[in-house]
Every structure is written in structure tokens, then in C-alpha cells.
Motif scaffolding. Sequence first.
Motif, mmCIF file in Angstrom:
data_model
loop_
_atom_site.group_PDB
_atom_site.id
_atom_site.type_symbol
_atom_site.label_atom_id
_atom_site.label_comp_id
_atom_site.label_asym_id
_atom_site.label_seq_id
_atom_site.Cartn_x
_atom_site.Cartn_y
_atom_site.Cartn_z
ATOM 1 N N SER A 37 -1.005 6.551 -6.193
ATOM 2 C CA SER A 37 -0.594 6.216 -7.554
ATOM 3 C C SER A 37 0.767 6.788 -7.924
ATOM 4 O O SER A 37 1.450 6.253 -8.796
ATOM 5 C CB SER A 37 -1.631 6.750 -8.561
ATOM 6 O OG SER A 37 -2.874 6.120 -8.408
ATOM 7 N N PRO A 261 1.771 -0.690 -7.678
ATOM 8 C CA PRO A 261 2.001 0.143 -8.873
ATOM 9 C C PRO A 261 3.224 -0.301 -9.669
ATOM 10 O O PRO A 261 3.207 -0.302 -10.907
ATOM 11 C CB PRO A 261 2.188 1.552 -8.293
ATOM 12 C CG PRO A 261 1.473 1.520 -6.987
ATOM 13 C CD PRO A 261 1.693 0.142 -6.456
ATOM 14 N N VAL A 278 -4.953 0.462 -9.026
ATOM 15 C CA VAL A 278 -4.594 0.925 -7.687
ATOM 16 C C VAL A 278 -5.814 1.481 -6.970
ATOM 17 O O VAL A 278 -5.949 1.363 -5.750
ATOM 18 C CB VAL A 278 -3.454 1.969 -7.775
ATOM 19 C CG1 VAL A 278 -3.256 2.676 -6.448
ATOM 20 C CG2 VAL A 278 -2.158 1.299 -8.207
#
Length: 432
Positions: A37, A261, A278
Motif C-alpha cells: 500500500s 494504488p 489493494v
Amino acid sequence: MTTARVPRLGLRANLAQFSLLVAVNALVGGVLGQERSVLPLLAEREFGLTAYTAMLTYVLAFGITKAATNYVAGTWSDRYGRKPVLLAGWLVAIPVPLLLIWAPHWGWIVAANVLLGISQGLTWSTTVIMKIDLAGPARRGLAMGLNEAAGYAAVAVTAVATGYLAARFGLRPAPFLLGASYVAVGLGLTALFVRETHDHARLEAGSHTARADGRHDHLHAGLSTRDVFRHTSLREPALSAASQAGMVNNLNDGLAMGLFPVLFVSAGLSLGEMGVLVALYPAVWGLGQLITGPLSDGWGRKHLITAGMVTQAAALGVIAVADTFAVWAAAAVLLGAGTAMVYPTLLAVVGDVAHPAWRARAVGVYRLWRDGGFAVGAIVSGVAADLWGLRAAIWLVAALTAVSALVVAVRMYETRPVPPRGARDGSSGSGR
């Protein structure tokens, strides 16, 4: 005078060690998940990278080193044993979270991913090999499903956790302290409690029986490392089809790691929403393998792999056209389901075809090609995104995935071994 432990094959006979290795691989997955992330946003916000190709250099570095190390891990596991290779992988991981925390420029991030690739190649490859050693032939799909489920469920949980930590405390250092704790626990468990499994492979080699159709008669125990590479890469239809499918599968994941992302945040989603999306894909991927792994033991490998690749291609197409959280979430679930159908089943194919005497090397070659997909994905998706945009890059990868499904449908044959009647968990004799 103590009696030497006599190896036995099967999940029941090796439940304690098998369960420990599942936990160890969950920690391996968590170390990978600490980046998922955070790093694409770190590239933009702290290092000022705007070109997608430049941002994906960390995926490229990770993919190249992990692919090469997978090959070495298989060879070293045969030569030196499984546990020393697993320990070495954890030792290499120690500097990774520290480099990510203190990196003053992007080159440090790339260096951290070189070490991460080496560590993941050694640790994940070895846990795969050790579980195949322990499980025996009858429950190979279940064994791989449990292994990959643990690893990718941990990737997902860690992606959510690090997304939350980043939103609450900033992009550094909090998310990467979680990765540092995984490394410490994984190293301790491996050093103190994991046992060597090479003797289990030797036991299976001693009782190995050829297929009734004679298809594997040329794949005898005495293949050289060069021949193992050739058969796994090109010559043997099932092994080579599995290798290309594995590469395309991780090409998808390289795209997901580097560009998803950015796509989600650029569409106006919050960091928390991005973290959920994600994580959703590897969560379904990870947990789904608890179903698809054993399913391949009963239904067979080939059609599950083909259907999974088609499902992935369709999911990527939906992601390319969507622009809302709900639709992206549904597509992420679909992408995870397709990947779950493919991932443990490809490893089971390699275990089915490769002779126990050189199976570790075949796993290494397969994972060389499979994880080379990270590097290919970084280059292909990064260049395509810079030239034509994010969504065009996703469409391109969707098309490549559909072509890969066609290759599997045409080239692969069914490899699932049919166990003797009454052999429920693959347990085998205890003696030598």
C-alpha cells in the motif's frame, strides 16, 4: 542412545511441522505485504517520481532478484538441505525494513527491494519445497493451497494494516516496523523449531512409480541441472505451460503492486479506501486457495488453471473501465478468485511431473519464470502507462493473460496423480 527420526509422508504424519511451515510462510508473506500500500505513494509524495516506469523500478528490482534467487534456492536445497536455505533467506531480510524507513533517496528503496527479492526467493521457495516433501503425492494441491493461502492472506492483512498506519501516523516509519517484527519472529521460529525435510524427498524417490501412460518415462531420477532447466522451461509440455502461465500471473501482480494504488488514489479514493482495495485482491487470492488447492486434487489441474486465467483477464478488463469503489471492489474479488484457481495448482503441476530427485530444482526453475513476471510486468505496464495511460496498460495485461490461458488449454495435459484406493492423505511407509 537416541533413535534417528524416521521420515513418513503425508499431512497427518507431519501435521506439526507442516503447520509450523504454514505459519512461517505467513510471516514471509507479511514481509512482502509491508510495501504493497505504501511504496507507490512514497514514490510520488516523498521522492517526487512522476513517470510510471521510474516508480516501478522497485518492482523490477524485486522481480529480477527474486526470480534468479528462486532458481538458486532449488539447487541449494538439493545440495545443502532445505533448512539452511530458509535460514539464509530470513537473515537477508533483516536490513529491508530499516532501509525502507531511513531511505534518503529512491536508490535506497531499490536496494531494499533487491534484498527483499533475494529473501523472498530463498524463504518462499523453500517453504514450498518443504511442504511438497512432507505432503506426499496424494494431497499436493491441498498442501500448496495451504502454503499460498497463508502467504497471500498475510500479504492482504499487512496491506490493510500498513495502509491504516500510513493514514494515521504517516508513510514512514510506522508501516515498516510491522515488517521488522515479522522478520524477527520468522527467523526465531526457523532457527529453533523448523526441521529438515530432505529425507522425506529421498523416501518418496525410493518408492516413486511411473505413470501408466508412460508419459514421464524420459523424466528419470538422473537428470542434470541443465536438463531440468530445459524440460521445465521448454521441452516438457505441462511444465513449460505452467512456467509461462506463472510468468503471466505474476505479470498481473507486478501491475497490481505498482499501478493499482496510483489508479485508485488518482480517481479520488482516500488512503483507507485504497488500502482496502489493494488488500482485497490478495485476501481473496490467499483464502481462495484453501478451496482451489484441494479442488485440484479431486477435479484435476488443467481446466482449473485455464478457467482461472480467463477469470483474471475478465477482472482486469473491469478494473480498466471502472471508476467507483464498489465496482473496483467486485473486480478485485474476481481477480483474486481467478488467481486462487491458478496459483497453487501450477505448483501442484510441477510437483506432479518432476521426479522427487530433482523436484526442488524444477520448483526453482518454475519460480524463476513465474517471478520473472514481476520484472516483465514492471517494464510492460510502466512503459504502456507512460505511453498510453494507466487504463491502457491494464487492458494490455488483460490481453496477455487471455493469450496465456489459450496456451495452457492447448499445450498442458492433465497431471493429477490418481492415488491408490484408501490412500486418503498420502501417508506412506515409515521405513527405509
